[in-house]
Motif scaffolding. Structure first.
Motif, PDB file in Angstrom:
ATOM      1  N   CYS A 197     -77.038 -12.761  36.065  1.00  9.03           N
ATOM      2  CA  CYS A 197     -77.056 -14.038  36.777  1.00  9.03           C
ATOM      3  C   CYS A 197     -76.299 -15.087  35.968  1.00  9.03           C
ATOM      4  O   CYS A 197     -76.136 -14.952  34.754  1.00  9.03           O
ATOM      5  CB  CYS A 197     -78.485 -14.502  37.057  1.00  9.03           C
ATOM      6  SG  CYS A 197     -79.443 -14.881  35.587  1.00  9.03           S
ATOM      7  N   THR A 198     -75.850 -16.129  36.639  1.00 12.95           N
ATOM      8  CA  THR A 198     -75.089 -17.202  36.009  1.00 12.95           C
ATOM      9  C   THR A 198     -76.022 -18.299  35.518  1.00 12.95           C
ATOM     10  O   THR A 198     -76.918 -18.728  36.242  1.00 12.95           O
ATOM     11  CB  THR A 198     -74.087 -17.801  37.016  1.00 12.95           C
ATOM     12  OG1 THR A 198     -73.300 -16.749  37.576  1.00 12.95           O
ATOM     13  CG2 THR A 198     -73.183 -18.824  36.354  1.00 12.95           C
ATOM     14  N   LEU A 199     -75.776 -18.742  34.279  1.00 15.50           N
ATOM     15  CA  LEU A 199     -76.571 -19.818  33.686  1.00 15.50           C
ATOM     16  C   LEU A 199     -75.662 -20.793  32.950  1.00 15.50           C
ATOM     17  O   LEU A 199     -74.583 -20.406  32.492  1.00 15.50           O
ATOM     18  CB  LEU A 199     -77.570 -19.252  32.671  1.00 15.50           C
ATOM     19  CG  LEU A 199     -78.648 -18.314  33.183  1.00 15.50           C
ATOM     20  CD1 LEU A 199     -79.387 -17.685  32.011  1.00 15.50           C
ATOM     21  CD2 LEU A 199     -79.609 -19.040  34.100  1.00 15.50           C
ATOM     22  N   CYS A 200     -76.125 -22.025  32.820  1.00 19.73           N
ATOM     23  CA  CYS A 200     -75.455 -22.957  31.915  1.00 19.73           C
ATOM     24  C   CYS A 200     -75.933 -22.609  30.505  1.00 19.73           C
ATOM     25  O   CYS A 200     -76.929 -21.898  30.328  1.00 19.73           O
ATOM     26  CB  CYS A 200     -75.778 -24.402  32.277  1.00 19.73           C
ATOM     27  SG  CYS A 200     -77.504 -24.887  32.048  1.00 19.73           S
ATOM     28  N   CYS A 235     -79.719 -23.586  29.773  1.00 14.90           N
ATOM     29  CA  CYS A 235     -80.722 -22.708  30.394  1.00 14.90           C
ATOM     30  C   CYS A 235     -80.711 -21.320  29.759  1.00 14.90           C
ATOM     31  O   CYS A 235     -81.759 -20.695  29.603  1.00 14.90           O
ATOM     32  CB  CYS A 235     -80.503 -22.625  31.897  1.00 14.90           C
ATOM     33  SG  CYS A 235     -80.975 -24.148  32.766  1.00 14.90           S
ATOM     34  N   HIS A 236     -79.532 -20.836  29.351  1.00 18.69           N
ATOM     35  CA  HIS A 236     -79.448 -19.529  28.705  1.00 18.69           C
ATOM     36  C   HIS A 236     -80.224 -19.558  27.390  1.00 18.69           C
ATOM     37  O   HIS A 236     -80.980 -18.627  27.076  1.00 18.69           O
ATOM     38  CB  HIS A 236     -77.987 -19.152  28.478  1.00 18.69           C
ATOM     39  CG  HIS A 236     -77.756 -17.698  28.310  1.00 18.69           C
ATOM     40  ND1 HIS A 236     -76.528 -17.179  28.004  1.00 18.69           N
ATOM     41  CD2 HIS A 236     -78.586 -16.622  28.399  1.00 18.69           C
ATOM     42  CE1 HIS A 236     -76.607 -15.861  27.913  1.00 18.69           C
ATOM     43  NE2 HIS A 236     -77.857 -15.502  28.147  1.00 18.69           N
ATOM     44  N   HIS A 259     -75.952 -14.019  32.187  1.00 13.30           N
ATOM     45  CA  HIS A 259     -77.116 -13.469  31.490  1.00 13.30           C
ATOM     46  C   HIS A 259     -77.505 -12.119  32.077  1.00 13.30           C
ATOM     47  O   HIS A 259     -77.522 -11.939  33.289  1.00 13.30           O
ATOM     48  CB  HIS A 259     -78.278 -14.458  31.652  1.00 13.30           C
ATOM     49  CG  HIS A 259     -79.596 -13.952  31.189  1.00 13.30           C
ATOM     50  ND1 HIS A 259     -79.890 -13.757  29.865  1.00 13.30           N
ATOM     51  CD2 HIS A 259     -80.707 -13.603  31.886  1.00 13.30           C
ATOM     52  CE1 HIS A 259     -81.139 -13.309  29.767  1.00 13.30           C
ATOM     53  NE2 HIS A 259     -81.645 -13.209  30.967  1.00 13.30           N
ATOM     54  N   ASP A 272     -72.861 -17.036  42.428  1.00  9.72           N
ATOM     55  CA  ASP A 272     -73.857 -18.073  42.140  1.00  9.72           C
ATOM     56  C   ASP A 272     -73.321 -19.491  42.294  1.00  9.72           C
ATOM     57  O   ASP A 272     -74.071 -20.402  42.648  1.00  9.72           O
ATOM     58  CB  ASP A 272     -74.424 -17.893  40.731  1.00  9.72           C
ATOM     59  CG  ASP A 272     -75.259 -16.640  40.586  1.00  9.72           C
ATOM     60  OD1 ASP A 272     -75.846 -16.202  41.594  1.00  9.72           O
ATOM     61  OD2 ASP A 272     -75.329 -16.107  39.466  1.00  9.72           O
ATOM     62  N   CYS A 332     -75.469 -22.735  37.846  1.00 10.76           N
ATOM     63  CA  CYS A 332     -76.642 -22.228  37.123  1.00 10.76           C
ATOM     64  C   CYS A 332     -77.783 -21.937  38.092  1.00 10.76           C
ATOM     65  O   CYS A 332     -78.223 -22.823  38.823  1.00 10.76           O
ATOM     66  CB  CYS A 332     -77.080 -23.250  36.080  1.00 10.76           C
ATOM     67  SG  CYS A 332     -78.524 -22.722  35.125  1.00 10.76           S
ATOM     68  N   MET A 370     -80.767 -21.390  37.331  1.00  9.08           N
ATOM     69  CA  MET A 370     -82.036 -21.917  36.839  1.00  9.08           C
ATOM     70  C   MET A 370     -82.176 -23.417  37.126  1.00  9.08           C
ATOM     71  O   MET A 370     -83.171 -23.838  37.695  1.00  9.08           O
ATOM     72  CB  MET A 370     -82.158 -21.641  35.342  1.00  9.08           C
ATOM     73  CG  MET A 370     -83.552 -21.808  34.805  1.00  9.08           C
ATOM     74  SD  MET A 370     -83.670 -21.007  33.198  1.00  9.08           S
ATOM     75  CE  MET A 370     -84.847 -22.080  32.427  1.00  9.08           C
ATOM     76  N   CYS A 371     -81.183 -24.201  36.764  1.00  8.71           N
ATOM     77  CA  CYS A 371     -81.300 -25.655  36.938  1.00  8.71           C
ATOM     78  C   CYS A 371     -80.527 -26.175  38.145  1.00  8.71           C
ATOM     79  O   CYS A 371     -80.699 -27.326  38.543  1.00  8.71           O
ATOM     80  CB  CYS A 371     -80.863 -26.402  35.673  1.00  8.71           C
ATOM     81  SG  CYS A 371     -79.075 -26.362  35.356  1.00  8.71           S
TER      82      CYS A 371
END
Length: 83
Positions: A64-67, A70-71, A47, A28, A31, A33-34
């Motif tokens: 998946c990878t998140l900050c 966002c998690h 996550h 990834d 993140c 998401m963002c």
């Protein structure tokens, strides 16, 4: 394996999980998401999109990878949706 169980907690500290976690972070690069790049994330988190394969996750589809921000948002959404 229940996500709150003793087995879950042990698994999350295992070398097997750490290897999968690092592999997903490398895929990834930040993140998902963002879009924040990995080098700008203080708390890189991985996550579980689903817990159905816990312990046998497919690195490409189950995590998946998140900050950290966002998690928290995702889990707050899940908790609100269930209430």
């Amino acid at each position: 394996m229940n996500k709150q169980s003793k087995e879950y907690k042990q698994y999350m500290k295992s070398d097997e999980w750490e290897q999968k976690r690092q592999e997903r972070i490398a895929i990834d690069q930040g993140c998902v998401m963002c879009g924040r790049p990995i080098e700008k994330i203080k708390s890189v988190q991985v996550h579980h999109v689903t817990y159905k394969n816990l312990g046998n996750e497919d690195v490409l589809t189950d995590i998946c990878t998140l900050c950290g921000s966002c998690h928290r948002k995702i889990h707050n959404f899940y908790n609100r949706k269930r209430a």
